[in-house]
Design a protein around this motif. Sequence first.
Motif, mmCIF file in Angstrom:
data_model
loop_
_atom_site.group_PDB
_atom_site.id
_atom_site.type_symbol
_atom_site.label_atom_id
_atom_site.label_comp_id
_atom_site.label_asym_id
_atom_site.label_seq_id
_atom_site.Cartn_x
_atom_site.Cartn_y
_atom_site.Cartn_z
ATOM 1 N N PHE A 98 7.129 4.010 -2.671
ATOM 2 C CA PHE A 98 6.465 2.820 -2.965
ATOM 3 C C PHE A 98 5.617 2.494 -1.807
ATOM 4 C CE2 PHE A 98 9.981 1.921 -6.147
ATOM 5 C CZ PHE A 98 9.237 2.343 -7.245
ATOM 6 N N ILE A 99 6.062 2.599 -0.496
ATOM 7 C CA ILE A 99 5.371 2.131 0.873
ATOM 8 C C ILE A 99 4.156 3.125 0.942
ATOM 9 C CG2 ILE A 99 5.734 2.303 3.135
ATOM 10 C CD1 ILE A 99 8.536 1.327 2.996
ATOM 11 N N MET A 100 4.100 4.346 0.788
ATOM 12 C CA MET A 100 3.091 5.492 0.970
ATOM 13 C C MET A 100 1.965 5.109 -0.099
ATOM 14 S SD MET A 100 3.942 6.622 3.682
ATOM 15 C CE MET A 100 2.471 7.636 3.988
ATOM 16 N N ILE A 101 2.457 4.894 -1.406
ATOM 17 C CA ILE A 101 1.438 4.504 -2.396
ATOM 18 C C ILE A 101 0.665 3.302 -1.764
ATOM 19 C CG2 ILE A 101 1.130 3.492 -4.584
ATOM 20 C CD1 ILE A 101 3.317 5.257 -5.678
ATOM 21 N N MET A 102 1.072 2.280 -1.300
ATOM 22 C CA MET A 102 0.628 0.909 -1.028
ATOM 23 C C MET A 102 -0.171 1.452 0.341
ATOM 24 S SD MET A 102 3.523 -1.948 -1.035
ATOM 25 C CE MET A 102 2.210 -3.307 -0.638
ATOM 26 N N ALA A 103 0.221 2.566 1.350
ATOM 27 C CA ALA A 103 -0.595 2.784 2.352
ATOM 28 C C ALA A 103 -1.740 3.592 1.955
ATOM 29 C CB ALA A 103 0.369 3.467 3.332
ATOM 30 N N PHE A 104 -1.486 4.461 1.161
ATOM 31 C CA PHE A 104 -2.636 5.482 0.319
ATOM 32 C C PHE A 104 -3.782 4.509 -0.313
ATOM 33 C CE2 PHE A 104 -3.545 8.684 -3.261
ATOM 34 C CZ PHE A 104 -4.725 9.168 -2.300
ATOM 35 N N VAL A 105 -3.068 3.518 -0.994
ATOM 36 C CA VAL A 105 -4.441 2.783 -1.640
ATOM 37 C C VAL A 105 -4.986 1.781 -0.436
ATOM 38 C CG1 VAL A 105 -4.661 0.538 -3.100
ATOM 39 C CG2 VAL A 105 -3.133 2.716 -3.828
ATOM 40 N N LEU A 106 -4.606 1.526 0.507
ATOM 41 C CA LEU A 106 -4.899 0.669 1.603
ATOM 42 C C LEU A 106 -5.832 1.383 2.264
ATOM 43 C CD1 LEU A 106 -5.070 -1.341 3.782
ATOM 44 C CD2 LEU A 106 -3.248 -0.241 5.024
ATOM 45 N N ALA A 107 -5.798 2.697 2.619
ATOM 46 C CA ALA A 107 -6.628 3.524 3.295
ATOM 47 C C ALA A 107 -7.897 3.868 2.403
ATOM 48 C CB ALA A 107 -6.054 5.050 3.591
ATOM 49 N N MET A 108 -7.958 3.988 1.139
ATOM 50 C CA MET A 108 -9.014 4.129 0.334
ATOM 51 C C MET A 108 -9.636 2.903 -0.056
ATOM 52 S SD MET A 108 -7.731 6.625 -3.114
ATOM 53 C CE MET A 108 -6.146 5.682 -3.360
ATOM 54 N N THR A 109 -9.066 1.914 -0.077
ATOM 55 C CA THR A 109 -9.762 0.489 -0.013
ATOM 56 C C THR A 109 -10.642 0.226 1.217
ATOM 57 O OG1 THR A 109 -7.933 -0.425 -1.468
ATOM 58 C CG2 THR A 109 -9.500 -2.087 -0.257
ATOM 59 N N ALA A 110 -9.981 0.420 2.219
ATOM 60 C CA ALA A 110 -10.679 0.248 3.519
ATOM 61 C C ALA A 110 -11.755 1.290 3.631
ATOM 62 C CB ALA A 110 -9.820 0.439 4.608
ATOM 63 N N LEU A 123 -11.009 6.422 8.186
ATOM 64 C CA LEU A 123 -10.251 6.057 7.114
ATOM 65 C C LEU A 123 -10.020 7.160 6.166
ATOM 66 C CD1 LEU A 123 -11.602 2.585 6.678
ATOM 67 C CD2 LEU A 123 -9.263 2.991 7.371
ATOM 68 N N VAL A 124 -10.912 8.011 5.790
ATOM 69 C CA VAL A 124 -10.859 9.069 4.960
ATOM 70 C C VAL A 124 -9.955 10.020 5.443
ATOM 71 C CG1 VAL A 124 -12.070 11.114 4.054
ATOM 72 C CG2 VAL A 124 -13.033 9.030 3.930
ATOM 73 N N GLU A 125 -9.556 10.208 6.821
ATOM 74 C CA GLU A 125 -8.585 11.158 7.171
ATOM 75 C C GLU A 125 -7.275 10.476 7.277
ATOM 76 O OE1 GLU A 125 -6.614 14.160 9.487
ATOM 77 O OE2 GLU A 125 -8.455 13.906 8.104
ATOM 78 N N GLY A 126 -7.328 9.092 7.047
ATOM 79 C CA GLY A 126 -6.196 8.020 7.013
ATOM 80 C C GLY A 126 -5.643 8.427 5.450
ATOM 81 N N THR A 127 -6.500 8.620 4.527
ATOM 82 C CA THR A 127 -5.951 8.904 3.065
ATOM 83 C C THR A 127 -5.405 10.257 3.364
ATOM 84 O OG1 THR A 127 -8.008 9.919 2.516
ATOM 85 C CG2 THR A 127 -8.013 7.786 2.075
ATOM 86 N N THR A 128 -5.736 11.335 4.086
ATOM 87 C CA THR A 128 -5.004 12.485 3.911
ATOM 88 C C THR A 128 -3.628 12.293 4.567
ATOM 89 O OG1 THR A 128 -7.396 13.659 4.494
ATOM 90 C CG2 THR A 128 -5.174 14.870 5.191
ATOM 91 N N LEU A 129 -3.663 11.362 5.468
ATOM 92 C CA LEU A 129 -1.887 11.375 6.157
ATOM 93 C C LEU A 129 -1.187 10.691 5.010
ATOM 94 C CD1 LEU A 129 -3.190 10.709 9.755
ATOM 95 C CD2 LEU A 129 -2.618 13.152 8.934
ATOM 96 N N THR A 130 -1.610 9.602 4.553
ATOM 97 C CA THR A 130 -0.909 8.795 3.789
ATOM 98 C C THR A 130 -0.426 9.701 2.520
ATOM 99 O OG1 THR A 130 -2.790 7.874 2.958
ATOM 100 C CG2 THR A 130 -1.602 6.394 4.865
ATOM 101 N N SER A 131 -1.567 10.355 1.862
ATOM 102 C CA SER A 131 -1.187 11.032 0.748
ATOM 103 C C SER A 131 -0.417 12.298 0.692
ATOM 104 C CB SER A 131 -2.543 11.324 -0.284
ATOM 105 O OG SER A 131 -3.498 11.812 0.576
ATOM 106 N N ALA A 132 -0.197 12.717 2.040
ATOM 107 C CA ALA A 132 0.331 14.028 2.267
ATOM 108 C C ALA A 132 1.700 14.159 1.861
ATOM 109 C CB ALA A 132 0.233 14.621 3.595
ATOM 110 N N TYR A 133 2.453 13.051 2.085
ATOM 111 C CA TYR A 133 3.802 12.649 1.800
ATOM 112 C C TYR A 133 4.002 12.805 0.344
ATOM 113 C CZ TYR A 133 8.162 10.355 1.299
ATOM 114 O OH TYR A 133 9.499 10.149 0.932
ATOM 115 N N LEU A 134 3.092 12.015 -0.440
ATOM 116 C CA LEU A 134 3.120 11.874 -1.802
ATOM 117 C C LEU A 134 3.068 13.201 -2.528
ATOM 118 C CD1 LEU A 134 1.057 8.672 -1.842
ATOM 119 C CD2 LEU A 134 3.562 8.583 -2.428
#
Length: 496
Positions: A98-110, A123-134
């Motif tokens: 659940f935490i990483m979903i929120m982080a992933f959406v945060l990165a995409m929103t930003a 931030l696009v690189e941030g989406t990579t890092l947050t979604s890799a765990y998912l």
Amino acid sequence: MINIMLLFPIIAGIIMLLVRQKSFSKFLLNIYAILHFIISSLLVFNSSAAYRGAYFAIDDTNKIFLIILSFVFLMVTIYNNGYSKHLDVSNKKLNHYFIMIMAFVLAMTAAILSTDLGIAWILVEGTTLTSAYLIYFNKTKNSIEAAWKYVFICSIGIALAFIGIIFLNISSENLNTLNFAELLENAKASAITASGNHLADPAAFSGFNKFWLKLSFIFILFGFGTKMGLAPAHFWLPDAHSESPSPISALLSATLLNSAFLVILRVFQVLCAAGDSFYGRLMLVVMGFLSLFVAAVFMYHIKNYKRMLAYSSIENMGILAIGTAFLGIAHYAVILHLIGHSLAKASFFLTSGNVLELYETKKIKDVTGLMEADKKTGWLWILSLLGICAFPTSILFISEFLIIKTMLVNGHYIMCIAFALLLTVILFGMARVVIKMTFGKLSEEKLEIIEKNRNKITVSMYIPQVIMLTIIFILGVYIPSGLNNIIKAALTGFLG
């Protein structure tokens, strides 16, 4: 309001780490989804609520991307409420999910709201890092391979994009900014100067070096095109989509790819405003048709239905690229296609989650008689196919029709024939698989598995698809004036 959208998941994530309760984490995720949608709706549909800051802003171009992200996130969250109930994982792991979903959406929103190319790159690189765990969430051999491939290929892409950003900075000579608005104004001034006209304040603009500008767009297109899923840099996408949990696959396909597309669109806007877009259009057409070709070829050798949906995403990103390369009504069609693909593909992936829950397999050959196993899932599977394959009255029928019309009007007959043939091949490949899975005899062995798993499919795992598919087929007949105005305003993102 933008600050609330960006700060809430950070604060909520910290609280979730401290409390470590599954029900509480799910509650905060639902609150964020509802809050995100309310704020996004206010920013998009209420002009008085608009905001422009130094680093994040809402403008005509990113409004449509933001509302798509917000709506799909809300639908995925509703689905997740039922999906997460039967996940055989520890509370700790589910809490991290659940935490990483929120982080992933945060990165995409930003990334969507960013006003600066450099910040968008981070931030696009941030989406990579947050979604890799998912992507790795199921912790199987295939999922860890998919996660590493995703990180490796996207990191190479983002490195190429960084080189493109350096070249863009070189091309702008003394401007020394990566702010999208300032780059665009400088590009317009550069075009005015090149036409022989005079500026009121020529010292305020440095112009563009056309060689470096064209070279930068090629690197940026290929770099961010990797994240968008355009061929030939698409290799991560089938693995990542097929190994992710179905709600994550829906977010990856329906929202992440759009975020990368927006960055490409911003730079393409600068290229067009500078009056030198030929190479950009050529590259978009080449990568677009290559994406359609790849999807058509692999659709005939597909054995995994989630991989099939992933190749469909590659196809639709190719359609967006091709439509962007043309002028006039094709740009309106691109926005329609963006909306339609996001909703249809999210519905398709969420429904694939139901299929996986019922049959416990992703192999196409092991799934038959879906309509007999669960009639509601069977109908959603068929309707998702009709939506994504542009069956009237799907909004995708309108978008693809307008793109084909633009090709014919501009005399690109060979290109139009190739476009129509590739789409037909892909449609036939997908329809063959979906019909095979939906109808047919249900084996006794599978019937036992399905009876055991039938109670896992809750009402919340049907409702989001019904809502999204209803919107898709209604928009193919009627587009509300408010939404139509937002779509028309978003066209400024193509040519400024």
